[in-house]
Scaffold this active site. Structure first.
Site, PDB file in Angstrom:
ATOM      1  N   HIS A  92     -75.591  47.750-139.472  1.00 29.58           N
ATOM      2  CA  HIS A  92     -75.216  49.165-139.513  1.00 29.58           C
ATOM      3  C   HIS A  92     -75.843  49.835-138.286  1.00 29.58           C
ATOM      4  CE1 HIS A  92     -75.016  53.348-140.668  1.00 29.58           C
ATOM      5  NE2 HIS A  92     -74.264  53.024-141.730  1.00 29.58           N
ATOM      6  N   HIS A 130     -46.618  21.454-110.934  1.00 31.17           N
ATOM      7  CA  HIS A 130     -47.097  21.429-112.319  1.00 31.17           C
ATOM      8  C   HIS A 130     -46.083  22.049-113.268  1.00 31.17           C
ATOM      9  CE1 HIS A 130     -48.609  25.715-112.627  1.00 31.17           C
ATOM     10  NE2 HIS A 130     -48.736  25.583-111.326  1.00 31.17           N
ATOM     11  N   GLU A 151     -52.610  21.834-114.454  1.00 30.15           N
ATOM     12  CA  GLU A 151     -53.022  22.614-113.278  1.00 30.15           C
ATOM     13  C   GLU A 151     -53.661  23.924-113.702  1.00 30.15           C
ATOM     14  OE1 GLU A 151     -52.892  25.298-109.802  1.00 30.15           O
ATOM     15  OE2 GLU A 151     -52.003  25.622-111.755  1.00 30.15           O
ATOM     16  N   GLU A 152     -53.096  24.547-114.705  1.00 31.38           N
ATOM     17  CA  GLU A 152     -53.586  25.869-115.113  1.00 31.38           C
ATOM     18  C   GLU A 152     -54.907  25.800-115.882  1.00 31.38           C
ATOM     19  OE1 GLU A 152     -52.424  28.351-113.782  1.00 31.38           O
ATOM     20  OE2 GLU A 152     -50.242  28.287-113.572  1.00 31.38           O
ATOM     21  N   HIS A 206     -48.893  34.775-114.374  1.00 31.91           N
ATOM     22  CA  HIS A 206     -50.009  34.873-115.335  1.00 31.91           C
ATOM     23  C   HIS A 206     -49.956  36.161-116.151  1.00 31.91           C
ATOM     24  CE1 HIS A 206     -52.800  31.813-113.082  1.00 31.91           C
ATOM     25  NE2 HIS A 206     -51.533  31.466-113.059  1.00 31.91           N
ATOM     26  N   ASP A 256     -47.108  22.763-116.516  1.00 28.92           N
ATOM     27  CA  ASP A 256     -47.811  23.564-117.535  1.00 28.92           C
ATOM     28  C   ASP A 256     -47.828  25.026-117.108  1.00 28.92           C
ATOM     29  OD1 ASP A 256     -49.717  23.005-115.427  1.00 28.92           O
ATOM     30  OD2 ASP A 256     -51.346  23.587-116.776  1.00 28.92           O
TER      31      ASP A 256
HETATM   32  N1  BES Z   1     -49.598  28.970-108.284  1.00 26.01           N
HETATM   33  C1  BES Z   1     -50.941  29.240-108.603  1.00 26.01           C
HETATM   34  C2  BES Z   1     -51.851  29.317-107.400  1.00 26.01           C
HETATM   35  C3  BES Z   1     -51.554  30.469-106.486  1.00 26.01           C
HETATM   36  C4  BES Z   1     -51.443  31.746-106.984  1.00 26.01           C
HETATM   37  C5  BES Z   1     -51.431  30.258-105.150  1.00 26.01           C
HETATM   38  C6  BES Z   1     -51.176  32.801-106.131  1.00 26.01           C
HETATM   39  C7  BES Z   1     -51.179  31.292-104.295  1.00 26.01           C
HETATM   40  C8  BES Z   1     -51.055  32.583-104.785  1.00 26.01           C
HETATM   41  C9  BES Z   1     -51.504  28.191-109.531  1.00 26.01           C
HETATM   42  O1  BES Z   1     -50.591  27.720-110.481  1.00 26.01           O
HETATM   43  C10 BES Z   1     -52.619  28.823-110.305  1.00 26.01           C
HETATM   44  O2  BES Z   1     -52.449  29.856-110.860  1.00 26.01           O
HETATM   45  N2  BES Z   1     -53.765  28.171-110.324  1.00 26.01           N
HETATM   46  C11 BES Z   1     -54.871  28.599-111.085  1.00 26.01           C
HETATM   47  C12 BES Z   1     -55.871  27.499-111.045  1.00 26.01           C
HETATM   48  C13 BES Z   1     -57.097  27.712-111.854  1.00 26.01           C
HETATM   49  C14 BES Z   1     -56.780  27.915-113.302  1.00 26.01           C
HETATM   50  C15 BES Z   1     -58.039  26.557-111.673  1.00 26.01           C
HETATM   51  C16 BES Z   1     -55.429  29.887-110.522  1.00 26.01           C
HETATM   52  O3  BES Z   1     -55.476  30.074-109.296  1.00 26.01           O
HETATM   53  O4  BES Z   1     -55.841  30.736-111.320  1.00 26.01           O
HETATM   54 ZN    ZN Z   2     -50.692  29.550-112.046  1.00 33.00          ZN
END
Ligand code: BES
Ligand code: ZN
Length: 456
Positions: A213, A86, A153-154, A427, A88
Site C-alpha cells: 500500500h 531472413h 535474424e530478429e 518493427h 522471421d
Molecule cells: N532489416 C533490419 C536491419 C536494418 C534496419 C538495416 C534498418 C538498415 C536499416 C533487420 O532485419 C533488423 O531489424 N535487425 C535487427 C537485429 C537485432 C534484433 C539484433 C535490428 O537491427 O534491430
Molecule cells: Zn528487422
C-alpha cells in the site's frame, strides 16, 4: 525491352500474390507460441525455392529456428553468389494500431501492408522472383547461387554461426548479397557499406518482497520503479552522451572524408524527422541527424514495466521494475567487451534497498566495408540500369548480426542492396513495402545476377 525485363513486367501481380502467401504465415521468432508458424514459414519458402528449380533445397534444423538452404550451381566458370536473407519477423503487437491485420497482407495505394512486407520477406521474394524470371526466360541463372534464408535474424542470429562454421567449405562463394536495408527515397537506390552493431540488455530491479500500500509504506522503503527511472536517467547526459565508463573508448571518429560523404548523401532530414511524428530532431550534440543514425552509438529504452498500468488509479508501491535497454554500436565497439562495463555501472547506480539483475539478451558486432570495393561496381551497374538515378553509398543504423560473422568465417565482399523506405514502419504497426520498391528491387536483383556474371 529484353525478354527478362518483359517477364518481370508481365508477372508483377502474381509476384505480389506469391509474396502475400509468405506474409500470411506469422513467423515471429521471439514469441514461443509462434514456434510452429516459424517452421511452417521455412517449409513454405523451401517449397517455393524448389518450385523455381533450385536444387539441394533443405530446411536445416538448428538449436533454435530452422533455416532454409537452397542452391543452383549450373553456371560453370561463373561467380558464386551467397544470398542471405531472413524469413522471421518482429512481433506485430500492439495489434490495435494496425489498420488491417498484420498477417492479412493488404494492398492500399500501391503499398503492401503486412508484418514482414519490407523486413524481410518482401526483399527475400525480390530475389526469388528474379531467380524465377531467369529460370523461365533462359532456363538458367547467370551465376551460381547458394541461398541461406534464416529464421532468427530478429533475435540476434544466435544459431546461425555454428551452421556457417560447420558448412564453411560448402558455402564457398565469391560474393555475399543481402537485401535487408533501405534506400534514401522512392526513386533513389542505394548500396549500404556499414551497419551498426547492438548490445541488448534487460535491467531488473526488485525492492520489497511484494507490492505494498503506497500510503501505508510509501516513504519507508525504496520504490524499484523510482530506482529504475533514476538509473535510466543517469545513463545519458544532457548532451546526449552515454555515461557508461569506457563506452566511447573504441568508437572510431568520423573521418573528414566520411563527413563530406555524409554531407552529400541524398538524405532529406526534414522529411525524415517529419515522418517520425516527433516535434524536433534530438540527439548527441555535435553531430548531424544522418551521422547520429549511422556512425554514432546510441542507448535507448525499448520497453519498461512496473506497478499498475491499467485504467484509473491504484495506490500501490511495486515490488518489481524492469527495462529493456539496447545500445547501437559502431566500429570498433564490441558488445562482449561493453556488457560487463554496462552491468557494473548500472549496479553502481542502484540505490540501497533494491537488488539488481542485468541480463545480456543478445549482441552483434558492427559492420563496415570499403565503399568502393570492385564487387560494388557490378551492383552499381545493376542499380543504374533499373532506376533513373545512380545509387547512393550509405551507412545505416540497423543491425544484421550475421554480417560480422560472414566477414570472420568467409571473408568475402558483401553487397548490401536494399529497397526499404524510411516510412515503411518496420518493427512498428502498419509495416508496408511499396510496390515500386518491390518491383524495382526485383528488377535490380535480376540485373545484379547478370552484372556479377559479367564481372566474374
Ligand atoms: N532489416 C533490419 C536491419 C536494418 C534496419 C538495416 C534498418 C538498415 C536499416 C533487420 O532485419 C533488423 O531489424 N535487425 C535487427 C537485429 C537485432 C534484433 C539484433 C535490428 O537491427 O534491430
Ligand atoms: Zn528487422
Amino acid at each position: 525491352m529484353d525478354a527478362l525485363t518483359q517477364y518481370l513486367d508481365q508477372h508483377r501481380e502474381r509476384f505480389v500474390d506469391d509474396l502475400k502467401a509468405a506474409l500470411r504465415i506469422p513467423s515471429v521468432s521471439t514469441q514461443p507460441e509462434h514456434r510452429d508458424d516459424v517452421r511452417r514459414c521455412a517449409e513454405h519458402i523451401a517449397g517455393h525455392a524448389k518450385s523455381l528449380g533450385m536444387t539441394r533445397v533443405e530446411v536445416v534444423p538448428t538449436d533454435g529456428h530452422p533455416l532454409v538452404y537452397a542452391e543452383w550451381m549450373g553456371a560453370t566458370g561463373k561467380p558464386t553468389v551467397l544470398l542471405y536473407g531472413h524469413y522471421d519477423v518482429q512481433p506485430a503487437e500492439p495489434l490495435e494500431l494496425w489498420a488491417t491485420p498484420p498477417f492479412e497482407p493488404t494492398l492500399r495505394d500501391g503499398k503492401l501492408y503486412a508484418r514482414g512486407a519490407c523486413d524481410d520477406k518482401g526483399q527475400v521474394y525480390m530475389h526469388l522472383k528474379a531467380i524465377e524470371a531467369h529460370m523461365k526466360v533462359n532456363g538458367r541463372l547467370p551465376v551460381n547461387l547458394k541461398a541461406v534464408i534464416e529464421g532468427e535474424e530478429e533475435v540476434g542470429s544466435e544459431h546461425l554461426e555454428s551452421f556457417l562454421r560447420a558448412r564453411r567449405a560448402e558455402l564457398r562463394a565469391d560474393v555475399i548479397v543481402v537485401s535487408d536495408t533501405t534506400m534514401p527515397g522512392p526513386d533513389q537506390p542505394a548500396l549500404c557499406y556499414g551497419l551498426r552493431g547492438i548490445l541488448y540488455t534487460q535491467i531488473e530491479v526488485t525492492g520489497p518482497a511484494h507490492d505494498l500500500h503506497s500510503g501505508e509504506f510509501g516513504g519507508a522503503v525504496m520504490n524499484p520503479a523510482n530506482a529504475l527511472c533514476g538509473i535510466v536517467a543517469a545513463l545519458k547526459d544532457s548532451d546526449g552522451r552515454i555515461t557508461v565508463p569506457g563506452f566511447y573508448d573504441r568508437v572510431r571518429e568520423i573521418s573528414p572524408e566520411e563527413r563530406e560523404r555524409f554531407r552529400t548523401t541524398p538524405f532529406d532530414e526534414v522529411d525524415f524527422i517529419r515522418g517520425t511524428g516527433a516535434a524536433v530532431a534530438w540527439g548527441e550534440r555535435g553531430y548531424t541527424t544522418l551521422e547520429r543514425i549511422s556512425a554514432r552509438p546510441t542507448l535507448d529504452v525499448n520497453g519498461m514495466w512496473s506497478g499498475y498500468t491499467g485504467p484509473g488509479s491504484k495506490t500501490v508501491l511495486p515490488s518489481f521494475a524492469a527495462a529493456k535497454v539496447s545500445m547501437r554500436l559502431v566500429p570498433d565497439q564490441d558488445p562482449a567487451d561493453l556488457f560487463p562495463r554496462f552491468e557494473a555501472y548500472v549496479k553502481r547506480l542502484a540505490p540501497p534497498g533494491v537488488s539488481m539483475v542485468v541480463r545480456d539478451l543478445h549482441g552483434a558486432v558492427p559492420y563496415l566495408t570499403e565503399p568502393d570495393h570492385p564487387m560494388m561496381q557490378a551492383a552499381r551497374r545493376a542499380l543504374a540500369r533499373a532506376w533513373t538515378k545512380p545509387p547512393a553509398l550509405i551507412r545505416e543504423g540497423g543491425s544484421i548480426p550475421v554480417m560480422a560473422t560472414f566477414k570472420e568465417t568467409l571473408d568475402l565482399p558483401c553487397i548490401l542492396m536494399g529497397f526499404g523506405l524510411h516510412d515503411d514502419q518496420v518493427h512498428g504497426p502498419n509495416e508496408k513495402f511499396s510496390l515500386s520498391s518491390f518491383h524495382g528491387g526485383t528488377r535490380s536483383v535480376a540485373y545484379l545476377y547478370e552484372e556479377l556474371a559479367r564481372s566474374g
